[in-house]
Design a protein around this motif. Sequence first.
Motif, PDB file in Angstrom:
ATOM      1  N   TYR A  58       0.831  -1.210   0.000  1.00 26.45           N
ATOM      2  CA  TYR A  58       0.000   0.000   0.000  1.00 26.45           C
ATOM      3  C   TYR A  58       0.861   1.253   0.000  1.00 26.45           C
ATOM      4  N   CYS A  59       1.931   1.232   0.764  1.00 26.91           N
ATOM      5  CA  CYS A  59       2.822   2.390   0.844  1.00 26.91           C
ATOM      6  C   CYS A  59       3.526   2.641  -0.490  1.00 26.91           C
ATOM      7  N   LEU A  60       3.934   1.589  -1.146  1.00 27.68           N
ATOM      8  CA  LEU A  60       4.751   1.735  -2.349  1.00 27.68           C
ATOM      9  C   LEU A  60       3.957   1.671  -3.654  1.00 27.68           C
ATOM     10  N   LYS A  61       2.644   1.519  -3.584  1.00 30.50           N
ATOM     11  CA  LYS A  61       1.851   1.369  -4.806  1.00 30.50           C
ATOM     12  C   LYS A  61       1.809   2.651  -5.642  1.00 30.50           C
ATOM     13  N   SER A  62       2.006   3.780  -5.026  1.00 33.93           N
ATOM     14  CA  SER A  62       1.895   5.046  -5.760  1.00 33.93           C
ATOM     15  C   SER A  62       3.243   5.754  -5.861  1.00 33.93           C
ATOM     16  N   ILE A  63       4.300   4.981  -6.076  1.00 33.55           N
ATOM     17  CA  ILE A  63       5.621   5.599  -6.241  1.00 33.55           C
ATOM     18  C   ILE A  63       5.597   6.438  -7.507  1.00 33.55           C
ATOM     19  N   PRO A  64       5.971   7.701  -7.385  1.00 32.57           N
ATOM     20  CA  PRO A  64       5.989   8.546  -8.589  1.00 32.57           C
ATOM     21  C   PRO A  64       7.053   8.059  -9.575  1.00 32.57           C
ATOM     22  N   THR A  65       6.715   8.114 -10.841  1.00 36.32           N
ATOM     23  CA  THR A  65       7.655   7.612 -11.847  1.00 36.32           C
ATOM     24  C   THR A  65       8.626   8.678 -12.326  1.00 36.32           C
ATOM     25  N   GLY A  66       8.329   9.934 -12.066  1.00 38.48           N
ATOM     26  CA  GLY A  66       9.162  10.989 -12.618  1.00 38.48           C
ATOM     27  C   GLY A  66      10.244  11.512 -11.708  1.00 38.48           C
ATOM     28  N   SER A  67      10.073  11.472 -10.410  1.00 43.62           N
ATOM     29  CA  SER A  67      10.990  12.132  -9.501  1.00 43.62           C
ATOM     30  C   SER A  67      11.936  11.135  -8.834  1.00 43.62           C
ATOM     31  N   LEU A  68      13.190  11.192  -9.223  1.00 46.96           N
ATOM     32  CA  LEU A  68      14.198  10.317  -8.644  1.00 46.96           C
ATOM     33  C   LEU A  68      14.385  10.617  -7.159  1.00 46.96           C
ATOM     34  N   LYS A  69      14.330  11.901  -6.784  1.00 41.57           N
ATOM     35  CA  LYS A  69      14.511  12.307  -5.391  1.00 41.57           C
ATOM     36  C   LYS A  69      13.460  11.671  -4.489  1.00 41.57           C
ATOM     37  N   GLU A  70      12.189  11.728  -4.882  1.00 38.73           N
ATOM     38  CA  GLU A  70      11.118  11.153  -4.070  1.00 38.73           C
ATOM     39  C   GLU A  70      11.256   9.635  -3.986  1.00 38.73           C
ATOM     40  N   ASN A  71      11.645   9.018  -5.097  1.00 34.94           N
ATOM     41  CA  ASN A  71      11.835   7.564  -5.088  1.00 34.94           C
ATOM     42  C   ASN A  71      12.960   7.158  -4.143  1.00 34.94           C
ATOM     43  N   LEU A  72      14.047   7.896  -4.140  1.00 36.34           N
ATOM     44  CA  LEU A  72      15.164   7.585  -3.254  1.00 36.34           C
ATOM     45  C   LEU A  72      14.774   7.755  -1.790  1.00 36.34           C
ATOM     46  N   GLU A  73      13.953   8.782  -1.501  1.00 41.73           N
ATOM     47  CA  GLU A  73      13.487   8.981  -0.123  1.00 41.73           C
ATOM     48  C   GLU A  73      12.644   7.790   0.330  1.00 41.73           C
ATOM     49  N   LEU A  74      11.726   7.339  -0.525  1.00 37.59           N
ATOM     50  CA  LEU A  74      10.882   6.194  -0.188  1.00 37.59           C
ATOM     51  C   LEU A  74      11.712   4.925   0.003  1.00 37.59           C
ATOM     52  N   ILE A  75      12.621   4.675  -0.911  1.00 33.69           N
ATOM     53  CA  ILE A  75      13.443   3.474  -0.833  1.00 33.69           C
ATOM     54  C   ILE A  75      14.327   3.505   0.407  1.00 33.69           C
ATOM     55  N   ALA A  76      14.904   4.673   0.711  1.00 34.38           N
ATOM     56  CA  ALA A  76      15.740   4.794   1.905  1.00 34.38           C
ATOM     57  C   ALA A  76      14.932   4.522   3.169  1.00 34.38           C
ATOM     58  N   ALA A  77      13.709   5.039   3.235  1.00 30.22           N
ATOM     59  CA  ALA A  77      12.865   4.819   4.408  1.00 30.22           C
ATOM     60  C   ALA A  77      12.474   3.346   4.535  1.00 30.22           C
ATOM     61  N   VAL A  78      12.138   2.714   3.422  1.00 28.53           N
ATOM     62  CA  VAL A  78      11.778   1.293   3.451  1.00 28.53           C
ATOM     63  C   VAL A  78      12.974   0.456   3.904  1.00 28.53           C
ATOM     64  N   LEU A  79      14.145   0.765   3.391  1.00 25.95           N
ATOM     65  CA  LEU A  79      15.347   0.038   3.803  1.00 25.95           C
ATOM     66  C   LEU A  79      15.655   0.262   5.281  1.00 25.95           C
ATOM     67  N   MET A  80      15.419   1.484   5.764  1.00 20.30           N
ATOM     68  CA  MET A  80      15.628   1.789   7.182  1.00 20.30           C
ATOM     69  C   MET A  80      14.700   0.936   8.052  1.00 20.30           C
ATOM     70  N   VAL A  81      13.419   0.892   7.689  1.00 20.76           N
ATOM     71  CA  VAL A  81      12.444   0.108   8.461  1.00 20.76           C
ATOM     72  C   VAL A  81      12.811  -1.379   8.419  1.00 20.76           C
ATOM     73  N   ALA A  82      13.117  -1.888   7.241  1.00 24.25           N
ATOM     74  CA  ALA A  82      13.443  -3.314   7.108  1.00 24.25           C
ATOM     75  C   ALA A  82      14.715  -3.663   7.886  1.00 24.25           C
ATOM     76  N   GLY A  83      15.735  -2.844   7.733  1.00 25.73           N
ATOM     77  CA  GLY A  83      16.990  -3.108   8.443  1.00 25.73           C
ATOM     78  C   GLY A  83      16.837  -3.041   9.951  1.00 25.73           C
TER      79      GLY A  83
END
Length: 109
Positions: A58-83
């Motif tokens: 649900y959190c990642l279903k609406s990842i924007p396709t155009g903004s690399l910055k927003e994608n990196l923020e989401l991925i970093a947060a997901v990796l932080m939570v998982a780690g």
Amino acid sequence: MIQLSTTQIFLMIFIPRLITQLLRALPFVMFGRRAISPTIRTLGATLPFAIMAVLVVYCLKSIPTGSLKENLELIAAVLMVAGLHLIKKNTVLSISVGTVFYMVLVHLI
């Protein structure tokens, strides 16, 4: 603006709290000290992981396709939570720290 009395505020806090506590106590009242069935044990073991998977999707279903910055923020947060969850095994801590981390990334970067 509506003005609430102290009694109304107390009831607005107390009644949902009471209902929540009763719902949390319900399984213990229902099952008591008798043996828990294998089905319930299986659900207890698998549902937390299934719920977390649904939340991630649900959190990642609406990842924007155009903004690399927003994608990196989401991925970093997901990796932080998982780690953090793999290290500490504490869901509340993992989600709380991940949320704060994401908000810091969004507002400071």
